[in-house]
Write an enzyme that holds these catalytic residues in place. Structure first.
Site, PDB file in Angstrom:
ATOM      1  N   GLY A  30       6.030  20.894 -34.191  1.00  0.00           N
ATOM      2  CA  GLY A  30       7.025  20.745 -35.257  1.00  0.00           C
ATOM      3  C   GLY A  30       6.615  19.628 -36.211  1.00  0.00           C
ATOM      4  O   GLY A  30       6.578  19.802 -37.433  1.00  0.00           O
ATOM      5  N   HIS A  31       6.280  18.473 -35.650  1.00  0.00           N
ATOM      6  CA  HIS A  31       5.804  17.372 -36.491  1.00  0.00           C
ATOM      7  C   HIS A  31       4.565  17.804 -37.279  1.00  0.00           C
ATOM      8  O   HIS A  31       4.420  17.488 -38.461  1.00  0.00           O
ATOM      9  CB  HIS A  31       5.412  16.161 -35.630  1.00  0.00           C
ATOM     10  CG  HIS A  31       6.537  15.502 -34.897  1.00  0.00           C
ATOM     11  ND1 HIS A  31       6.615  15.506 -33.523  1.00  0.00           N
ATOM     12  CD2 HIS A  31       7.617  14.806 -35.322  1.00  0.00           C
ATOM     13  CE1 HIS A  31       7.692  14.823 -33.143  1.00  0.00           C
ATOM     14  NE2 HIS A  31       8.325  14.399 -34.212  1.00  0.00           N
ATOM     15  N   GLN A  55      17.936   2.347 -33.057  1.00  0.00           N
ATOM     16  CA  GLN A  55      18.644   3.620 -33.183  1.00  0.00           C
ATOM     17  C   GLN A  55      18.940   4.271 -31.833  1.00  0.00           C
ATOM     18  O   GLN A  55      19.522   5.342 -31.777  1.00  0.00           O
ATOM     19  CB  GLN A  55      17.884   4.585 -34.097  1.00  0.00           C
ATOM     20  CG  GLN A  55      16.639   5.189 -33.502  1.00  0.00           C
ATOM     21  CD  GLN A  55      15.869   5.996 -34.537  1.00  0.00           C
ATOM     22  OE1 GLN A  55      15.345   5.453 -35.500  1.00  0.00           O
ATOM     23  NE2 GLN A  55      15.834   7.310 -34.362  1.00  0.00           N
TER      24      GLN A  55
HETATM   25  P1  AMP Z   1      11.356  12.374 -34.582  1.00  0.00           P
HETATM   26  O1  AMP Z   1      10.006  11.882 -34.234  1.00  0.00           O
HETATM   27  O2  AMP Z   1      11.995  13.198 -33.514  1.00  0.00           O
HETATM   28  O3  AMP Z   1      12.249  11.318 -35.160  1.00  0.00           O
HETATM   29  O4  AMP Z   1      11.125  13.403 -35.763  1.00  0.00           O
HETATM   30  C1  AMP Z   1      10.477  13.028 -36.957  1.00  0.00           C
HETATM   31  C2  AMP Z   1      10.835  14.015 -38.026  1.00  0.00           C
HETATM   32  O5  AMP Z   1      10.441  15.315 -37.593  1.00  0.00           O
HETATM   33  C3  AMP Z   1      12.358  14.075 -38.302  1.00  0.00           C
HETATM   34  O6  AMP Z   1      12.560  14.268 -39.690  1.00  0.00           O
HETATM   35  C4  AMP Z   1      12.768  15.300 -37.513  1.00  0.00           C
HETATM   36  O7  AMP Z   1      13.914  15.926 -38.063  1.00  0.00           O
HETATM   37  C5  AMP Z   1      11.549  16.171 -37.634  1.00  0.00           C
HETATM   38  N1  AMP Z   1      11.497  17.129 -36.529  1.00  0.00           N
HETATM   39  C6  AMP Z   1      11.443  16.870 -35.194  1.00  0.00           C
HETATM   40  N2  AMP Z   1      11.425  18.014 -34.480  1.00  0.00           N
HETATM   41  C7  AMP Z   1      11.471  19.023 -35.390  1.00  0.00           C
HETATM   42  C8  AMP Z   1      11.482  20.441 -35.292  1.00  0.00           C
HETATM   43  N3  AMP Z   1      11.461  21.077 -34.120  1.00  0.00           N
HETATM   44  N4  AMP Z   1      11.521  21.154 -36.435  1.00  0.00           N
HETATM   45  C9  AMP Z   1      11.562  20.530 -37.642  1.00  0.00           C
HETATM   46  N5  AMP Z   1      11.561  19.201 -37.802  1.00  0.00           N
HETATM   47  C10 AMP Z   1      11.509  18.460 -36.695  1.00  0.00           C
END
Ligand code: AMP
Length: 299
Positions: A30-31, A55
């Site tokens: 996803g990232h 957070q």
């Molecule tokens: P995080 O590392 O979980 O804070 O995610 C970093 C960014 O990636 C944030 O903007 C999340 O919304 C996005 N993100 C994480 N997982 C997904 C996913 N499965 N689909 C789309 N965006 C994602």
């Protein structure tokens, strides 16, 4: 790709348009999709990797959050990231640090209600990243729908001249939304977690068939998730993040539940197309994620 530890060293390396993706690291596909999408829109692509202590409302969640900078830097480099900004806590919070950023209203419900202090931590750290890195564009995923609205409000209210770009939810072929937390799901919990996306997809089908009653849509999702420990199932306005009874404006059907000790969130956003709600079911991967499944680099 370069790894930087300070805001100024990062800015010194810019050329042209700068795009930023803030993350907590432990990358999954996803990232990587987000990085590929923003790569096309900027000259310098910066990804920040910072497990932001402020957070996490639950200290054990902060401690258990997976971390692996070497693994992450190899993955980021592989998709063309120019700079991985991985600061220490002192670079972000050191010195006189008496300022926080609190976004009101849109933080009252859902994640804001269930994770006290969470959005102050998120808005504060992203405001610091915006001020310190000064990107032209910043990308956030719809996976964290309320966060996206909170950060759009923050950027607009504080007059950051930054375009906020949204990315769809990236999902496993069976529907599970990718999350860094998925590595902590045991086999049984992984199977049970499918009740979340299945319920959301059923509700999306109902909307396509004409259902507009919020209660009915929430019931559909809640029924699917009846064996899980559910925090909330809510239909909320995208503009206000407040619950709505009828789907008559752009909205999100958002859920949070704990499965096998792991707290997961997911949603379907209803965009508005030709006066009708259009469910965003996200992007399904063709094959099962390797990174989110076991955390190893196998690609
Ligand atoms: P995080 O590392 O979980 O804070 O995610 C970093 C960014 O990636 C944030 O903007 C999340 O919304 C996005 N993100 C994480 N997982 C997904 C996913 N499965 N689909 C789309 N965006 C994602």
């Amino acid at each position: 790709m370069e790894i930087t530890r300070t805001f100024s060293a990062t800015r010194d390396r810019y050329r042209g348009t700068v795009g930023l993706i803030p993350t907590l690291g432990f990358f999954h596909e996803g990232h990587l999709r987000l990085m590929e999408m923003l790569r096309d829109r900027c000259d310098t692509l910066v990804v920040s990797l910072f497990v932001n202590p402020t957070q996490f409302n639950d200290p054990s969640d902060f401690d258990a959050y997976p971390r692996a900078e070497g693994r992450d830097s190899a993955l980021a480099e592989g998709v063309g990231v120019d700079i991985l900004f991985a600061p220490g806590v002192a670079e972000v919070y050191g010195g006189i640090s008496v300022t926080t950023v609190e976004v009101t209203g849109v933080t009252d419900e859902m994640e804001g209600r269930h994770r006290p202090g969470h959005f102050v931590g998120v808005a504060t750290v992203v405001a610091k990243l915006f001020a310190g890195l000064q990107p032209d564009l910043a990308m956030f995923g719809r996976k964290d729908a309320q966060q996206l609205v909170v950060l759009r409000s923050m950027a607009s209210d504080l007059r950051f001249p930054i375009e906020i770009v949204e990315a769809p939810i990236v999902r496993e072929p069976d529907g599970l939304a990718l999350s860094s937390r998925n590595v902590r799901l045991g086999r049984e919990a992984r199977e049970s977690s499918l009740a979340i996306s299945r319920g959301l997809y059923q509700a999306a089908e109902q909307v396509d068939a004409g259902e507009r009653r919020g209660e009915r849509l929430e019931e559909t999702v809640a029924r699917s998730m009846k064996r899980l420990d559910v925090d909330y199932v809510k239909l909320a306005s995208i503009a206000t993040m407040k619950p709505i009874d009828t789907l008559d404006e752009p909205a999100v059907l958002a859920v949070a539940a704990t499965v096998g000790g792991v707290r997961l969130i997911d949603n379907v956003i209803f965009d508005w197309v030709d006066g009708q709600p259009s469910p965003d079911r996200g992007l399904l991967l063709d094959t099962r994620s390797k990174l989110a499944a076991n955390g190893m680099i196998t690609t």
